[in-house]
Design a protein around this motif. Sequence first.
Motif, short mmCIF file in Angstrom:
data_model
loop_
_atom_site.label_atom_id
_atom_site.label_comp_id
_atom_site.label_asym_id
_atom_site.label_seq_id
_atom_site.Cartn_x
_atom_site.Cartn_y
_atom_site.Cartn_z
N MET A 1 -70.66 -27.87 -15.56
CA MET A 1 -70.82 -28.66 -17.00
C MET A 1 -71.99 -28.29 -17.35
O MET A 1 -73.03 -27.61 -16.80
N ARG A 2 -71.96 -28.30 -18.76
CA ARG A 2 -73.47 -28.19 -19.39
C ARG A 2 -74.11 -29.36 -19.38
O ARG A 2 -73.93 -30.50 -19.63
N TRP A 3 -75.68 -29.02 -19.29
CA TRP A 3 -76.52 -30.06 -18.94
C TRP A 3 -77.36 -30.07 -20.40
O TRP A 3 -77.02 -29.36 -21.42
N LEU A 4 -78.14 -31.22 -20.47
CA LEU A 4 -78.88 -31.52 -21.68
C LEU A 4 -79.52 -30.54 -22.32
O LEU A 4 -79.47 -30.30 -23.67
N ASP A 5 -80.18 -29.36 -21.84
CA ASP A 5 -80.80 -28.26 -22.20
C ASP A 5 -79.65 -27.22 -22.52
O ASP A 5 -80.40 -26.13 -22.95
N GLY A 6 -78.62 -27.22 -22.49
CA GLY A 6 -77.64 -26.20 -22.75
C GLY A 6 -77.23 -25.25 -21.55
O GLY A 6 -76.51 -24.43 -21.72
N LYS A 7 -77.96 -25.53 -20.52
CA LYS A 7 -77.69 -24.77 -19.13
C LYS A 7 -76.45 -25.15 -18.63
O LYS A 7 -76.35 -26.67 -18.45
N ASN A 8 -75.92 -24.45 -17.69
CA ASN A 8 -74.77 -24.90 -16.87
C ASN A 8 -75.33 -25.51 -15.52
O ASN A 8 -76.37 -24.95 -15.12
N ILE A 9 -74.73 -26.50 -14.99
CA ILE A 9 -75.27 -27.22 -13.74
C ILE A 9 -74.08 -27.66 -13.26
O ILE A 9 -73.07 -27.99 -13.80
N LEU A 10 -73.93 -27.53 -11.82
CA LEU A 10 -72.84 -27.94 -10.96
C LEU A 10 -72.81 -29.76 -11.09
O LEU A 10 -73.84 -30.28 -11.40
N SER A 11 -71.64 -30.05 -11.16
CA SER A 11 -71.38 -31.50 -11.46
C SER A 11 -71.97 -32.56 -10.39
O SER A 11 -72.37 -33.41 -10.81
N ASN A 12 -72.02 -32.10 -9.13
CA ASN A 12 -72.81 -32.85 -8.29
C ASN A 12 -74.22 -32.99 -8.43
O ASN A 12 -74.83 -33.92 -8.00
N ARG A 13 -74.93 -31.90 -8.84
CA ARG A 13 -76.24 -31.82 -9.18
C ARG A 13 -76.51 -32.70 -10.24
O ARG A 13 -77.44 -33.49 -10.30
N ALA A 14 -75.80 -32.83 -11.37
CA ALA A 14 -75.87 -33.45 -12.59
C ALA A 14 -75.84 -34.88 -12.12
O ALA A 14 -76.54 -35.80 -12.47
N SER A 15 -74.74 -35.20 -11.18
CA SER A 15 -74.61 -36.61 -10.81
C SER A 15 -75.71 -37.20 -10.01
O SER A 15 -76.28 -38.23 -10.28
N HIS A 16 -76.58 -36.15 -8.95
CA HIS A 16 -77.65 -36.62 -8.60
C HIS A 16 -78.74 -36.93 -9.40
O HIS A 16 -79.42 -37.98 -8.98
N ILE A 17 -79.20 -36.07 -10.28
CA ILE A 17 -80.16 -36.03 -11.30
C ILE A 17 -80.16 -37.39 -12.12
O ILE A 17 -80.93 -38.04 -12.16
N PHE A 18 -78.97 -37.70 -12.48
CA PHE A 18 -78.60 -38.54 -13.38
C PHE A 18 -78.69 -40.06 -12.63
O PHE A 18 -79.21 -41.07 -13.19
N TYR A 19 -78.29 -40.14 -11.43
CA TYR A 19 -78.07 -41.52 -10.92
C TYR A 19 -79.24 -41.76 -9.78
O TYR A 19 -79.41 -42.83 -9.31
N ILE A 20 -79.54 -40.81 -9.13
CA ILE A 20 -80.62 -40.88 -7.93
C ILE A 20 -81.86 -40.33 -8.45
O ILE A 20 -83.01 -41.07 -8.29
N GLY A 21 -82.04 -39.01 -8.97
CA GLY A 21 -83.54 -38.66 -9.24
C GLY A 21 -83.46 -36.83 -9.28
O GLY A 21 -82.35 -36.46 -8.84
N PRO A 22 -84.57 -36.76 -9.61
CA PRO A 22 -84.65 -35.18 -9.27
C PRO A 22 -84.51 -34.55 -8.20
O PRO A 22 -84.61 -34.96 -7.08
N ILE A 23 -84.13 -33.27 -8.15
CA ILE A 23 -83.70 -32.36 -6.91
C ILE A 23 -84.92 -31.60 -6.66
O ILE A 23 -85.30 -30.51 -7.41
N PRO A 24 -85.70 -31.77 -5.75
CA PRO A 24 -86.92 -30.91 -5.47
C PRO A 24 -86.72 -29.25 -5.11
O PRO A 24 -85.54 -29.10 -4.64
N GLU A 25 -87.63 -28.62 -5.46
CA GLU A 25 -87.23 -27.26 -5.40
C GLU A 25 -86.96 -26.69 -3.81
O GLU A 25 -87.45 -27.50 -2.83
N GLY A 26 -85.97 -26.00 -3.78
CA GLY A 26 -85.37 -25.32 -2.44
C GLY A 26 -84.57 -26.41 -1.99
O GLY A 26 -84.29 -26.40 -0.44
N HIS A 27 -84.04 -27.49 -2.26
CA HIS A 27 -83.27 -28.43 -1.94
C HIS A 27 -81.81 -28.32 -2.64
O HIS A 27 -81.63 -27.91 -3.77
N ILE A 28 -80.87 -28.60 -1.81
CA ILE A 28 -79.42 -28.66 -2.57
C ILE A 28 -78.88 -29.96 -2.21
O ILE A 28 -79.63 -30.91 -1.67
#
Length: 185
Positions: A1-28
């Motif tokens: 899906m397309r994220w707020l900044d116009g870049k593509n992002i996996l939907s599970n990552r978007a869900s994590h960022i939106f509902y849980i919080g940021p994803i630290p560098e080096g994590h999936i």
Amino acid sequence: MRWLDGKNILSNRASHIFYIGPIPEGHIVRHRCGNPGCVNPKHLLLGTQEDKLQDARDRDRFARGEQHPSAHLTEEDIRAILASDEHRDILAKRYRVTSRYISMIQRGVRWSHIVVDHLPEKVRVRRQLAGSGQGHHKTHLTPDDVRAIRKDDRVQSKIAADFNITRQAVSNIKLRKHWRDVPDD
């Protein structure tokens, strides 16, 4: 899906960022449920790539043996190879694989889920001795040679020439990838 900044992002990552919080560098983002398409925040957790691979192993998600898409041999072929006394070059031609691949099967490196129970006695013994270095069928080094190689500060090519081994073998000995059980005195 397309994220707020116009870049593509996996939907599970978007869900994590939106509902849980940021994803630290080096994590999936991993899935508790084991469903890669899931976006339920209750099913998502952070981890490393190694964690993700362990999840796949735990869930037996890796295709192996005949189920692997590039498999050329069958389990029946593997058992016949293990039972044969013919040279690996002959077996390689018969089964249309490389001699190296036949060797890896015979040593239990490939098709290990079948091979372990069918390893010939000589291979089992060689595996038991492999940690010592002296168990390898081509070695001519002694533990004293190994200690001398580890202490030698010359360039690896000189050491290799003196002991009639490769530079890679010198490196592996110095890094303790080979002959790990030989202590320094």
